[in-house]
Every structure is written in structure tokens, then in C-alpha cells.
Design an enzyme around this catalytic site. Structure first.
Site, PDB file in Angstrom:
ATOM      1  CB  THR A  13      -0.919   0.076   1.330  1.00 63.43           C
ATOM      2  OG1 THR A  13      -1.825  -1.061   1.185  1.00 63.43           O
ATOM      3  CG2 THR A  13      -1.624   1.403   1.604  1.00 63.43           C
ATOM      4  CG  ASP A  58      -2.164  -6.778  -2.320  1.00 63.29           C
ATOM      5  OD1 ASP A  58      -2.816  -5.927  -2.468  1.00 63.29           O
ATOM      6  OD2 ASP A  58      -1.676  -7.291  -1.561  1.00 63.29           O
ATOM      7  CB  SER A  60      -2.280 -10.877  -1.249  1.00 65.17           C
ATOM      8  OG  SER A  60      -2.934  -9.712  -0.342  1.00 65.17           O
ATOM      9  CB  THR A  90       0.112  -4.479   6.153  1.00 62.43           C
ATOM     10  OG1 THR A  90      -0.963  -4.302   5.739  1.00 62.43           O
ATOM     11  CG2 THR A  90       0.865  -2.702   6.195  1.00 62.43           C
ATOM     12  CG  ASP A  91      -2.864  -7.642   3.361  1.00 62.58           C
ATOM     13  OD1 ASP A  91      -3.182  -7.064   4.128  1.00 62.58           O
ATOM     14  OD2 ASP A  91      -3.540  -7.564   2.032  1.00 62.58           O
ATOM     15  CB  CYS A 273      -4.111 -17.642  22.430  1.00 63.50           C
ATOM     16  SG  CYS A 273      -5.532 -18.543  22.803  1.00 63.50           S
TER      17      CYS A 273
END
Ligand code: ASP
Length: 338
Positions: A13, A58, A60, A90-91, A273
Site C-alpha cells: 500500500t 500486493d 498477498s 502489510t498483509d 491465541c
């Protein structure tokens, strides 16, 4: 003498432009915007070289091949620069940040991975701060580690995970304190920073081992588990419940795991978690997994466990050795047990 920083711009991005209502990578545009930023020419800033990857991705679309490409890029420019900034989407940033510490051995200079939630081209963005601070960290702080810098936090790469899809504080390392905090001052917690082991920088190639990750969910069928575990699978990150538990009353599920581990598949138990460690001795629902040959990933993130499996199998280790190394701390990815 001005310090020198090498920027590997992989995509994300941070340098995207809005075209036809979606954000897309736009070749050349980030460099053009950076050239217009007077703050980047300030005396306190390092000189930088920016290498734009083709194609810009990107994140991804990132694969382990791109992790190796980044590691090789750092290696090729290692002697000429004081530090490195990797601009990344960031993904999957936490996966790349988890993999690079394993791929780069003997690191003595900072490698700071960053990106942003809003592109630099937008009026209101987090790109400017993340970029400027990362350049400062890479040039003026001799941290011999792969780190992720984002939203005021400097995190150990192999401890980082993405915790927000849209907030500026998008990353955290819940099982390890930040290596640094950036507010009015840039504070690096040197007591937490790993010491350089010295030696020469080395890059580990990845030779496409077959590894996978599976998140348990209520109602998961043993057939699905068997299918995932079918040859040629070599390693699996099993994202289990709580301290590493799974449905121990489902005999077919346990048998599917046991059959695979007997064939030499390395199954590593990590918790779903965000925080805390796996302890397979606490509940029957955990010890049944251990009896089936599943090993504990302790407090490693699922991202770090997956990257470590890629790394260890690529080193050509047999399953027994992979199991042993998975349970040792190699790069600060796991809390060493007393
Ligand atoms: N989809 C983008 C990417 O990972 C998201 C971002 O960079 O924030 O490349």
C-alpha cells in the site's frame, strides 16, 4: 559522512495509487513522491538508494521465492550500506519478517521491514512516519536483527504478527516486548536486542519443501485432516486451541495425526491465541496430541513456525532433526524455557 541505506521496495500500500476505485502498485510513483519530500534531504537523514522490484506486489501475492529474493538483495548490497529498509505490503509482512531472520545468517546490520495502511500519496497517511523512522533506525541504530517497524513500535521480525486490518497500530509481538518504542524520542531497548554472532553474512536458499498450516475449528473432520497430511507433506503448523488443545475424544482425528507423524511428518502445535504458550501437558486434550507425535511450538507465532519449517527442511534436515530444531530457539523466535 552521511550514512547510507538501501531500500528494497517490494510493493504494498505504501506506494500504491488509486486507479478505478482500487489501490494498485504503481511503478515509479513512490520514488517520485520521495524525491519531493524535503525532509528526506535533511542532514539528519541518510542517503538512500531505492530498488523497485518488478513486478511490485500486493504482498498477498508473496511467496517464499520473494523472501529469498529480498535476502539475496540484502546480501548483494551488504558491504555498501549501513542498513536496509524493506518496503512491503502489510498483509504478509509478518511472514516475510519471520522468514528473513532464518534466511539471513551472520547479520550484523539492521534490516527494517515497514509499509503503511494508507499510501504516501494520500494527504492523511501513516506512510510518511513509518518511512522516515525506518530510515533513521536503519542508519543510526546498529541493531543486528531483522525488525518490523510500524506505528511507533520496533518489533523483532520473527515475533511479529498483524493485529489490525485497518488501524495504524497494525502490528504487535504479543509474546515479546518491542525492541524499541518511538514517541517523542526513539528509544531502543538494547538489553532485548540480540548480539551479533559475528561471522560472514550467509543466505539460505529455500528448495520448495511441502509445508502447510491448518487452523482447528469445532467440527473439523478427520478426512480433511488426513487430506492435508497426505504425502508429499513434510511439515504442518497446527493452530490449536488455547494451550495447544484439540478434540482428543475424536479417535479418528488423533489417528490421522499419529499416522502422519509415524510417516515422518513434523506437526508443530501453535496456539490460536494471540498471547501465551503451548503446554501439551496441561490437559488430556493436549497430551493426546503429544502422544500422537505432535510437538510443541511453545510461544512461537504461527508465522514464525511456518517460516522455520521452510528453513529447516530446506537445509536438508531429516524429520528428527527438524523436530529438535523446531523446539530450540534459533533467532529469538521462541522464549527459551528454564
Ligand atoms: N494488500 C496490501 C498488501 O499487503 C495491504 C497493505 O500493504 O497494507 O500489499
Amino acid at each position: 559522512m552521511r550514512k547510507r541505506v538501501y531500500i528494497a521496495y517490494t510493493g504494498g500500500t505504501i506506494g500504491m495509487q488509486r486507479t478505478r476505485d482500487v489501490y494498485q502498485p504503481a511503478p515509479g510513483s513512490l520514488q517520485a513522491q520521495m524525491a519531493e519530500m524535503p525532509e528526506l534531504r535533511h542532514d539528519s537523514m541518510p542517503a538512500y538508494t531505492i530498488h523497485e522490484y518488478t513486478p511490485l506486489l500486493d504482498s498477498s501475492n508473496m511467496t517464499p521465492r520473494e523472501w529469498v529474493k529480498i535476502a539475496r538483495d540484502v546480501e548483494a548490497n551488504y558491504d555498501r550500506y549501513d542498513g536496509f529498509v524493506v518496503l512491503h505490503g502489510t498483509d504478509t509482512m509478518a511472514y516475510t519478517a519471520s522468514a528473513l531472520p532464518f534466511l539471513l545468517s551472520g547479520l550484523r546490520k539492521p534490516v527494517i521491514i515497514t509499509g503503511s495502511q494508507i499510501p504516501l500519496c494520500e494527504i492523511r497517511n501513516d506512510a510518511r512516519e513509518n518511512l522516515i523512522t525506518s530510515l533513521m533506525l536503519a542508519s543510526s541504530y546498529a541493531i543486528p536483527e531483522v525488525c518490523l517497524y510500524f506505528g511507533g513500535k520496533l518489533l523483532r521480525g520473527c515475533r511479529a504478527t498483524k493485529v489490525s486490518a485497518d488501524g495504524f497500530a497494525a502490528f504487535d509481538s504479543p509474546n515479546f516486548p518491542p525492541l524499541g518504542n518511538v514517541g517523542i524520542d526513539i528509544e531502543v531497548h538494547w538489553d532485548l536486542v540480540r548480539k551479533s554472532r559475528g561471522g560472514k553474512l550467509g543466505v539460505q536458499e529455500l528448495n520448495s519443501p511441502v509445508v502447510s498450516a491448518l487452523r482447528l475449528f469445532p467440527g473439523i473432520s478427520p478426512e480433511l485432516v488426513r487430506n492435508v497430511l497426505r504425502p508429499p507433506l513434510q511439515g504442518l503448523v497446527l493452530e490449536a486451541y488455547g494451550v495447544g488443545n484439540g478434540p482428543d475424544q475424536n479417535a479418528d482425528f488423533i489417528a490421522a495425526l499419529a499416522d502422519a507423524t509415524q510417516r515422518g511428518v513434523v506437526i508443530v502445535d501453535c496456539t490460536q491465541c494471540l498471547e501465551g504458550t503451548v503446554d501439551l501437558a496441561e490437559y488430556a486434550a493436549g497430551s493426546a496430541l503429544a502422544q500422537a507425535g505432535v510437538i510443541s511450538g511453545y510461544d512461537m507465532t504461527a508465522e514464525a513456525a511456518l517460516a522455520k519449517l521452510y528453513y529447516l527442511f530446506s537445509r536438508g534436515f531429516a524429520p528428527e532433526r527438524v523436530k529438535k530444531e523446531m523446539q530450540r530457539d534459533l533467532r529469538g523466535e521462541m522464549t527459551v524455557r528454564a
